[in-house]
Scaffold this motif. Structure first.
Motif, PDB file in Angstrom:
ATOM      1  N   CYS A   1      10.785  -6.551 -18.948  1.00 55.92           N
ATOM      2  CA  CYS A   1      11.041  -5.219 -18.378  1.00 55.92           C
ATOM      3  C   CYS A   1      12.189  -4.549 -18.085  1.00 55.92           C
ATOM      4  O   CYS A   1      13.038  -5.257 -17.260  1.00 55.92           O
ATOM      5  CB  CYS A   1       9.957  -4.915 -17.554  1.00 55.92           C
ATOM      6  SG  CYS A   1       9.990  -3.191 -16.641  1.00 55.92           S
ATOM      7  N   ALA A   2      12.690  -3.560 -18.849  1.00 52.25           N
ATOM      8  CA  ALA A   2      13.885  -2.834 -18.675  1.00 52.25           C
ATOM      9  C   ALA A   2      14.109  -2.334 -17.450  1.00 52.25           C
ATOM     10  O   ALA A   2      15.188  -2.082 -16.916  1.00 52.25           O
ATOM     11  CB  ALA A   2      14.204  -1.845 -19.718  1.00 52.25           C
TER      12      ALA A   2
ATOM     13  N   GLN B   1      -3.147  -7.954  -4.242  1.00 55.93           N
ATOM     14  CA  GLN B   1      -3.656  -6.774  -4.407  1.00 55.93           C
ATOM     15  C   GLN B   1      -3.213  -6.016  -3.245  1.00 55.93           C
ATOM     16  O   GLN B   1      -4.241  -5.139  -3.020  1.00 55.93           O
ATOM     17  CB  GLN B   1      -5.252  -7.005  -4.742  1.00 55.93           C
ATOM     18  CG  GLN B   1      -5.410  -7.487  -5.988  1.00 55.93           C
ATOM     19  CD  GLN B   1      -6.831  -7.556  -6.462  1.00 55.93           C
ATOM     20  OE1 GLN B   1      -7.844  -7.323  -5.471  1.00 55.93           O
ATOM     21  NE2 GLN B   1      -7.305  -7.864  -7.854  1.00 55.93           N
ATOM     22  N   ALA B   2      -2.284  -6.473  -2.347  1.00 58.59           N
ATOM     23  CA  ALA B   2      -2.182  -5.334  -1.275  1.00 58.59           C
ATOM     24  C   ALA B   2      -1.011  -4.568  -1.519  1.00 58.59           C
ATOM     25  O   ALA B   2      -0.856  -3.175  -0.766  1.00 58.59           O
ATOM     26  CB  ALA B   2      -1.562  -6.259  -0.051  1.00 58.59           C
ATOM     27  N   PHE B   3       0.089  -4.675  -2.295  1.00 61.24           N
ATOM     28  CA  PHE B   3       1.248  -3.854  -2.760  1.00 61.24           C
ATOM     29  C   PHE B   3       0.681  -2.819  -3.812  1.00 61.24           C
ATOM     30  O   PHE B   3       0.425  -3.258  -4.741  1.00 61.24           O
ATOM     31  CB  PHE B   3       2.551  -4.350  -2.715  1.00 61.24           C
ATOM     32  CG  PHE B   3       3.381  -3.789  -2.956  1.00 61.24           C
ATOM     33  CD1 PHE B   3       4.110  -3.011  -2.154  1.00 61.24           C
ATOM     34  CD2 PHE B   3       4.329  -3.730  -4.488  1.00 61.24           C
ATOM     35  CE1 PHE B   3       5.139  -2.067  -2.008  1.00 61.24           C
ATOM     36  CE2 PHE B   3       5.365  -2.995  -4.453  1.00 61.24           C
ATOM     37  CZ  PHE B   3       5.859  -1.963  -3.314  1.00 61.24           C
ATOM     38  N   LYS B   4       0.958  -1.437  -3.642  1.00 61.09           N
ATOM     39  CA  LYS B   4       0.730  -0.652  -4.584  1.00 61.09           C
ATOM     40  C   LYS B   4       1.889   0.179  -5.386  1.00 61.09           C
ATOM     41  O   LYS B   4       1.622   1.037  -5.933  1.00 61.09           O
ATOM     42  CB  LYS B   4      -0.538   0.536  -4.086  1.00 61.09           C
ATOM     43  CG  LYS B   4      -1.668  -0.220  -3.663  1.00 61.09           C
ATOM     44  CD  LYS B   4      -2.319  -0.873  -4.601  1.00 61.09           C
ATOM     45  CE  LYS B   4      -3.726  -1.432  -3.943  1.00 61.09           C
ATOM     46  NZ  LYS B   4      -4.246  -2.648  -4.999  1.00 61.09           N
ATOM     47  N   GLY B   5       3.015  -0.284  -4.852  1.00 60.24           N
ATOM     48  CA  GLY B   5       4.128   0.313  -5.133  1.00 60.24           C
ATOM     49  C   GLY B   5       4.673  -0.347  -6.660  1.00 60.24           C
ATOM     50  O   GLY B   5       3.808  -1.007  -7.220  1.00 60.24           O
ATOM     51  N   ARG B   6       6.033  -0.312  -6.763  1.00 62.34           N
ATOM     52  CA  ARG B   6       6.847  -1.007  -7.832  1.00 62.34           C
ATOM     53  C   ARG B   6       7.510  -2.149  -7.229  1.00 62.34           C
ATOM     54  O   ARG B   6       7.896  -2.124  -6.036  1.00 62.34           O
ATOM     55  CB  ARG B   6       7.363   0.209  -8.736  1.00 62.34           C
ATOM     56  CG  ARG B   6       6.583   1.122  -9.443  1.00 62.34           C
ATOM     57  CD  ARG B   6       7.171   1.905 -10.261  1.00 62.34           C
ATOM     58  NE  ARG B   6       6.295   2.768 -11.241  1.00 62.34           N
ATOM     59  CZ  ARG B   6       6.643   4.088 -11.415  1.00 62.34           C
ATOM     60  NH1 ARG B   6       8.040   4.533 -11.462  1.00 62.34           N
ATOM     61  NH2 ARG B   6       5.894   4.607 -12.093  1.00 62.34           N
TER      62      ARG B   6
ATOM     63  N   CYS C   1       5.592  -0.709 -14.089  1.00 61.56           N
ATOM     64  CA  CYS C   1       6.454   0.499 -13.973  1.00 61.56           C
ATOM     65  C   CYS C   1       5.956   1.878 -14.892  1.00 61.56           C
ATOM     66  O   CYS C   1       6.178   2.744 -14.485  1.00 61.56           O
ATOM     67  CB  CYS C   1       7.630   0.066 -14.733  1.00 61.56           C
ATOM     68  SG  CYS C   1       8.619  -1.240 -13.711  1.00 61.56           S
ATOM     69  N   ARG C   2       4.917   1.442 -15.818  1.00 60.87           N
ATOM     70  CA  ARG C   2       4.421   2.703 -16.478  1.00 60.87           C
ATOM     71  C   ARG C   2       3.220   3.458 -15.698  1.00 60.87           C
ATOM     72  O   ARG C   2       3.128   4.736 -16.042  1.00 60.87           O
ATOM     73  CB  ARG C   2       4.108   2.247 -17.878  1.00 60.87           C
ATOM     74  CG  ARG C   2       4.900   2.178 -18.860  1.00 60.87           C
ATOM     75  CD  ARG C   2       4.386   1.865 -20.263  1.00 60.87           C
ATOM     76  NE  ARG C   2       3.078   1.173 -20.533  1.00 60.87           N
ATOM     77  CZ  ARG C   2       3.197  -0.018 -21.090  1.00 60.87           C
ATOM     78  NH1 ARG C   2       4.513  -0.349 -21.521  1.00 60.87           N
ATOM     79  NH2 ARG C   2       2.014  -0.579 -21.024  1.00 60.87           N
ATOM     80  N   ASP C   3       2.706   2.765 -14.589  1.00 61.04           N
ATOM     81  CA  ASP C   3       1.645   3.306 -13.914  1.00 61.04           C
ATOM     82  C   ASP C   3       2.235   4.510 -13.009  1.00 61.04           C
ATOM     83  O   ASP C   3       2.828   3.896 -12.054  1.00 61.04           O
ATOM     84  CB  ASP C   3       0.989   2.188 -13.194  1.00 61.04           C
ATOM     85  CG  ASP C   3      -0.454   2.643 -12.571  1.00 61.04           C
ATOM     86  OD1 ASP C   3      -0.582   3.993 -12.356  1.00 61.04           O
ATOM     87  OD2 ASP C   3      -1.143   1.848 -12.282  1.00 61.04           O
TER      88      ASP C   3
END
Length: 199
Positions: free
Chosen positions: A58-59, A99-104, A73-75
């Motif tokens: 991923c760039a 499934q605890a982290f919802k960031g990038r 990254c697209r989400d």
């Protein structure tokens, strides 16, 4: 040695290079694949050929996927202002399993190491600093391994972000869930004691 045997031995040698497989395990795996040619070996070979041509980094974050920008990254829902920094793609995948982290995320590609001549430019640290500046990041979570090199890298990144107005945090260290004190090493017990909290 016949041509057919050479091909099989070459496959065993290649399989033995995989992490967690030695010569014996590779031999057993190849024998299993040969016995299950139609059900396992042919689909595996096809899938490996497809991934060999389609997989890319991923760039933006360094994750592995089949597009220039990965699904994470697209989400847009993951544009939370938080970036979790990991050493390797395997660490990113482990975090996702929880499934605890919802960031990038941001994959460094290793850790700083004076002995191996790995400096910030050999890693994706400059790219991380640019992302923090350009993506309105509020928090950088350092999810690096609790090794000397991992902690050195964490301190380097924290210093580089000092004065940026971004919160720099790290994962808690100490007694794992289900862990028994008798089986823990001294360093883990010391870290757990220092990170104690009021109940």
């Amino acid at each position: 040695m016949s041509e057919a045997t050479r091909d099989i031995e070459a496959l065993i040698e290649l399989m033995a290079r995989l992490p967690g497989l030695g010569p014996r395990s590779a031999r057993r795996a190849v024998l299993h694949l040969i016995k299950k040619r139609g059900a396992v070996m042919a689909p595996l070979a096809k899938a490996m050929a497809e991934v060999a041509t389609s997989a890319r980094e991923c760039a933006a974050c360094g994750n592995i996927g089949t597009a220039d920008i990965c699904d994470i990254c697209r989400d847009e829902r993951r544009a939370t202002g938080e970036i979790c920094v990991v050493e390797d793609v395997a660490d990113l995948w482990a975090m996702e399993r929880g499934q605890a982290f919802k960031g990038r995320y941001h994959v460094l590609g290793g850790t700083l190491s004076a002995l191996d001549a790995v400096g910030p430019e050999e890693l994706r640290i400059p790219k991380l600093l640019a992302r923090v500046r350009d993506e309105e990041i509020r928090e950088v979570i350092l999810a690096l391994n609790a090794t000397v090199d991992g902690q050195t890298t964490a301190h380097y990144i924290a210093e580089a972000l000092d004065g940026s107005g971004v919160a720099v945090t790290s994962l808690a260290q100490g007694v794992p869930i289900g862990g028994e004190l008798d089986y823990l090493d001294d360093g883990t017990i010391q870290a757990a004691l220092r990170a104690r909290k009021r109940l």
